[in-house]
Motif scaffolding. Sequence first.
Motif, mmCIF file in Angstrom:
data_model
loop_
_atom_site.group_PDB
_atom_site.id
_atom_site.type_symbol
_atom_site.label_atom_id
_atom_site.label_comp_id
_atom_site.label_asym_id
_atom_site.label_seq_id
_atom_site.Cartn_x
_atom_site.Cartn_y
_atom_site.Cartn_z
ATOM 1 N N SER A 124 -12.422 5.862 1.560
ATOM 2 C CA SER A 124 -10.931 5.496 1.825
ATOM 3 C C SER A 124 -10.064 6.571 2.496
ATOM 4 O O SER A 124 -10.171 7.666 2.300
ATOM 5 N N ALA A 125 -9.155 5.991 3.312
ATOM 6 C CA ALA A 125 -8.198 7.099 4.255
ATOM 7 C C ALA A 125 -7.236 7.916 2.893
ATOM 8 O O ALA A 125 -6.939 8.706 3.223
ATOM 9 N N THR A 126 -7.403 7.250 1.678
ATOM 10 C CA THR A 126 -6.664 8.089 0.634
ATOM 11 C C THR A 126 -7.097 9.346 0.420
ATOM 12 O O THR A 126 -6.429 10.182 -0.032
ATOM 13 N N TYR A 149 -7.937 6.587 -8.713
ATOM 14 C CA TYR A 149 -8.726 5.764 -7.849
ATOM 15 C C TYR A 149 -9.056 6.658 -6.503
ATOM 16 O O TYR A 149 -10.427 6.494 -6.171
ATOM 17 N N TYR A 177 -11.960 3.634 5.166
ATOM 18 C CA TYR A 177 -11.342 2.421 5.573
ATOM 19 C C TYR A 177 -9.919 2.934 5.540
ATOM 20 O O TYR A 177 -9.238 3.477 4.847
ATOM 21 N N ASN A 198 -0.822 -5.793 -5.329
ATOM 22 C CA ASN A 198 -0.230 -4.329 -5.002
ATOM 23 C C ASN A 198 -0.037 -4.373 -3.589
ATOM 24 O O ASN A 198 0.685 -3.529 -3.249
ATOM 25 N N LEU A 215 9.867 -10.204 -0.763
ATOM 26 C CA LEU A 215 9.071 -9.063 -0.483
ATOM 27 C C LEU A 215 10.242 -7.839 -0.891
ATOM 28 O O LEU A 215 11.141 -7.863 -0.405
ATOM 29 N N SER A 216 9.453 -7.083 -1.652
ATOM 30 C CA SER A 216 10.547 -5.697 -1.607
ATOM 31 C C SER A 216 9.864 -4.632 -0.950
ATOM 32 O O SER A 216 8.587 -4.207 -0.978
ATOM 33 N N PHE A 218 9.535 -1.240 0.131
ATOM 34 C CA PHE A 218 9.428 0.100 -0.599
ATOM 35 C C PHE A 218 10.019 1.171 0.241
ATOM 36 O O PHE A 218 9.133 2.127 0.711
ATOM 37 N N GLY A 229 7.282 2.457 5.878
ATOM 38 C CA GLY A 229 5.815 2.958 5.793
ATOM 39 C C GLY A 229 5.204 2.691 6.940
ATOM 40 O O GLY A 229 5.187 1.330 7.275
ATOM 41 N N ARG A 231 1.243 1.943 8.560
ATOM 42 C CA ARG A 231 -0.101 2.085 8.090
ATOM 43 C C ARG A 231 -1.135 1.545 9.281
ATOM 44 O O ARG A 231 -0.399 0.978 9.907
ATOM 45 N N TYR A 233 -3.485 -1.150 9.845
ATOM 46 C CA TYR A 233 -4.003 -2.318 9.393
ATOM 47 C C TYR A 233 -5.071 -2.767 10.216
ATOM 48 O O TYR A 233 -5.036 -2.428 11.425
ATOM 49 N N ARG A 292 8.115 3.595 -3.152
ATOM 50 C CA ARG A 292 6.964 3.357 -4.414
ATOM 51 C C ARG A 292 6.587 4.908 -4.693
ATOM 52 O O ARG A 292 6.099 5.578 -3.749
ATOM 53 N N ASP A 295 3.477 6.878 -2.622
ATOM 54 C CA ASP A 295 3.387 6.409 -0.994
ATOM 55 C C ASP A 295 3.633 7.585 0.013
ATOM 56 O O ASP A 295 4.452 8.624 -0.294
HETATM 57 N N1 UFG Z 1 4.743 -1.949 0.544
HETATM 58 C C1 UFG Z 1 5.778 -2.430 0.528
HETATM 59 N N2 UFG Z 1 5.851 -3.837 -0.499
HETATM 60 C C2 UFG Z 1 4.778 -4.135 -1.247
HETATM 61 C C3 UFG Z 1 3.637 -3.639 -0.898
HETATM 62 C C4 UFG Z 1 3.512 -2.635 -0.143
HETATM 63 O O1 UFG Z 1 6.773 -2.159 1.165
HETATM 64 O O2 UFG Z 1 5.242 -4.988 -1.920
HETATM 65 C C5 UFG Z 1 4.257 -0.911 1.739
HETATM 66 C C6 UFG Z 1 3.977 0.426 1.095
HETATM 67 O O3 UFG Z 1 4.981 1.165 0.708
HETATM 68 C C7 UFG Z 1 3.236 0.953 2.260
HETATM 69 C C8 UFG Z 1 2.815 -0.227 2.819
HETATM 70 O O4 UFG Z 1 3.450 -1.347 2.468
HETATM 71 O O5 UFG Z 1 4.320 1.624 3.020
HETATM 72 C C9 UFG Z 1 1.320 -0.523 2.571
HETATM 73 O O6 UFG Z 1 1.083 -0.548 1.315
HETATM 74 P P1 UFG Z 1 -0.333 -1.211 0.656
HETATM 75 O O7 UFG Z 1 -0.014 -1.076 -0.836
HETATM 76 O O8 UFG Z 1 -0.779 -2.262 1.191
HETATM 77 O O9 UFG Z 1 -1.566 -0.189 1.213
HETATM 78 P P2 UFG Z 1 -1.328 1.519 0.958
HETATM 79 O O10 UFG Z 1 -1.600 2.252 2.382
HETATM 80 O O11 UFG Z 1 -0.523 2.153 -0.015
HETATM 81 O O12 UFG Z 1 -2.819 1.637 0.015
HETATM 82 C C10 UFG Z 1 -3.800 1.109 0.714
HETATM 83 C C11 UFG Z 1 -4.883 0.982 -0.508
HETATM 84 C C12 UFG Z 1 -5.547 1.906 -1.080
HETATM 85 C C13 UFG Z 1 -6.112 2.880 -0.093
HETATM 86 C C14 UFG Z 1 -4.996 3.353 1.006
HETATM 87 C C15 UFG Z 1 -5.806 4.090 1.937
HETATM 88 O O13 UFG Z 1 -4.199 -0.059 -1.223
HETATM 89 O O14 UFG Z 1 -6.286 1.518 -2.001
HETATM 90 O O15 UFG Z 1 -4.728 2.072 1.485
HETATM 91 O O16 UFG Z 1 -6.766 3.538 2.389
HETATM 92 F F1 UFG Z 1 -6.477 4.144 -0.737
#
Ligand code: UFG
Length: 335
Positions: A124-126, A149, A177, A198, A215-216, A218, A229, A231, A233, A292, A295
Motif C-alpha cells: 500500500s502507498a501507506t 495496518y 496500491y 471508512n 458526506l463529511s 474531512f 485531501g 489522492r 484514485y 481525520r 490523514d
Molecule cells: N474522506 C472524507 N470523508 C470520508 C472519507 C474520506 O473526506 O468520509 C477523505 C479523506 O480525508 C482523504 C480522502 O477522502 O482525504 C481519501 O480517504 P480514504 O479513506 O478513501 O483513503 P486514504 O487515502 O485515507 O486511505 C486509503 C486506504 C488505506 C491505504 C491508503 C494508502 O484506506 O488502507 O489509502 O494506500 F493505506
Amino acid sequence: MKVLMTGGAGFIGSNTAAAVLDAGHDVIVLDNYCNSDPGVIERIEQVGGRPIVDIRCDVTDREEVRRVFREHKVDAVVHFAGLKAVGESVQQPVRYYRNNLDGILTMLEVMAEFGVKRFVFSSSATVYGGDNQVPFTEEMPLGECTNPYGWTKRMGEQILRDAAAADPELSVVLLRYFNPVGGHESGLLGEHPNGVPNNLMPYIVQVAQGKREKLSVFGDDYDTPDGTGVRDYIHVTDLAKGHVAALEYTLDHTGVEVVNLGTGHGVSVLELVQAFEKATGCTVPYEIAPRRAGDIAQCYAKVDKAQKVLNWRADKTVEEMCRDSWNGRNTKAGQ
Ligand code: UFG
Ligand code: NAD
C-alpha cells in the motif's frame, strides 16, 4: 500459469481473478470469507468465462494450506488476504499483526516446501508515510506508519525482502496500491464494506443511494488547490491488469521488485464528489468536517516504473471510476 489467490474473493481479488482468467491463466481462490461472500465465486466465473477452484480456508492455517498445495500444482501466489480497516487496526492491533503477518509467513513456508517461487504482494502507498514529498517514488526512504495496518504492510514487505535475499530463486513483486475504486464494468464485482464505510468512494455511493444523509469532508484547510485531501484514485480493473503484468514479470525475474500502482494524478475530495455527480446524475450532499486523525494532505504516485518494468499503465478516467462504483452498488450475493 495456475495462480493461487489468497483473499481472492475480496474487492481487489475478485476483479483480479477475472482479469487473470481473461489473460488465459487458471485461478484458485483461497478465502475464509471474513470480509467477503462466497456468492462472488459464481460472479467471477461469469465475468471470467471459465470455472475456478474455490477453497474456503484461513491462510494462517498451515495444515490446510499445505493440503491445497498438495492437491493443486500452484505456479504463483498473489497474496491479497488481509484485514484492512485502519481504525479497527488501532483498536485490535494484535489481531491485525497476527492475521496479516502470519498469512505471509505461512504462505512463504508452504511455498518453500512445495518449491513455488513466485509471489505478488498487496502492499500500500501507506508505507510512504506522511513526511515524503509527492509524487511518491519507489526509491524513497519509507516514513513512519500512522497505524498498525500500515505497519503490517511495511513489515510484510520486509519479511518478503529477507525471504528473497535468502532464496535466490524467489521472485517477489511488491505492488503498492494507491486508492482503488470502481468495480467491474458489468456491475458484478464491486466493493461492499461491512458497516459504515471508512473510504471515500463507498461512502459517496451510500450517500447517493440515500443510505447515509451526507458526506463529511474531512478538512478543507489542507495545502492543496481546494483545501481538501488529494489522492490517486485508480480503477480496480486497471489495478487488476497490473497484477496480470506482475505475474507475467515473475516468469523471468528473481529478487524483489517494488512497483507503484496508481494513475499519477491527484484528485481532491471535492473534485471526486463533482465527478461522481456528473457521471451518475446523483446528488451528494456534504458538509465540511474537522480533519481525520492520521490523514495526509496529498498522496499520489510516480508511475514511470510500472510503465517501464511491467509495461502497464492505468487508462480509466475518474468518471469511469465513479460510474462503475455506482453500477456495482447492489451486487452483494443474492441480489
Ligand atoms: N474522506 C472524507 N470523508 C470520508 C472519507 C474520506 O473526506 O468520509 C477523505 C479523506 O480525508 C482523504 C480522502 O477522502 O482525504 C481519501 O480517504 P480514504 O479513506 O478513501 O483513503 P486514504 O487515502 O485515507 O486511505 C486509503 C486506504 C488505506 C491505504 C491508503 C494508502 O484506506 O488502507 O489509502 O494506500 F493505506
Ligand atoms: P477485501 O477485504 O475486500 O479482501 C480481502 C480478502 O481477504 C477478503 O475476501 C477476506 O475475507 C480475505 N481474508 C482476510 N483474512 C484472511 C485469512 N486469514 N485467510 C483467508 N482469507 C482472508 O480487501 P481488498 O480491498 O480487496 O484488499 C485486498 C488487499 O489489498 C489487502 O491486503 C489490502 O490490505 C490491500 N490494499 C487494499 C487497499 C484498498 O484501498 N482497498 C489499498 C492498499 C492495499
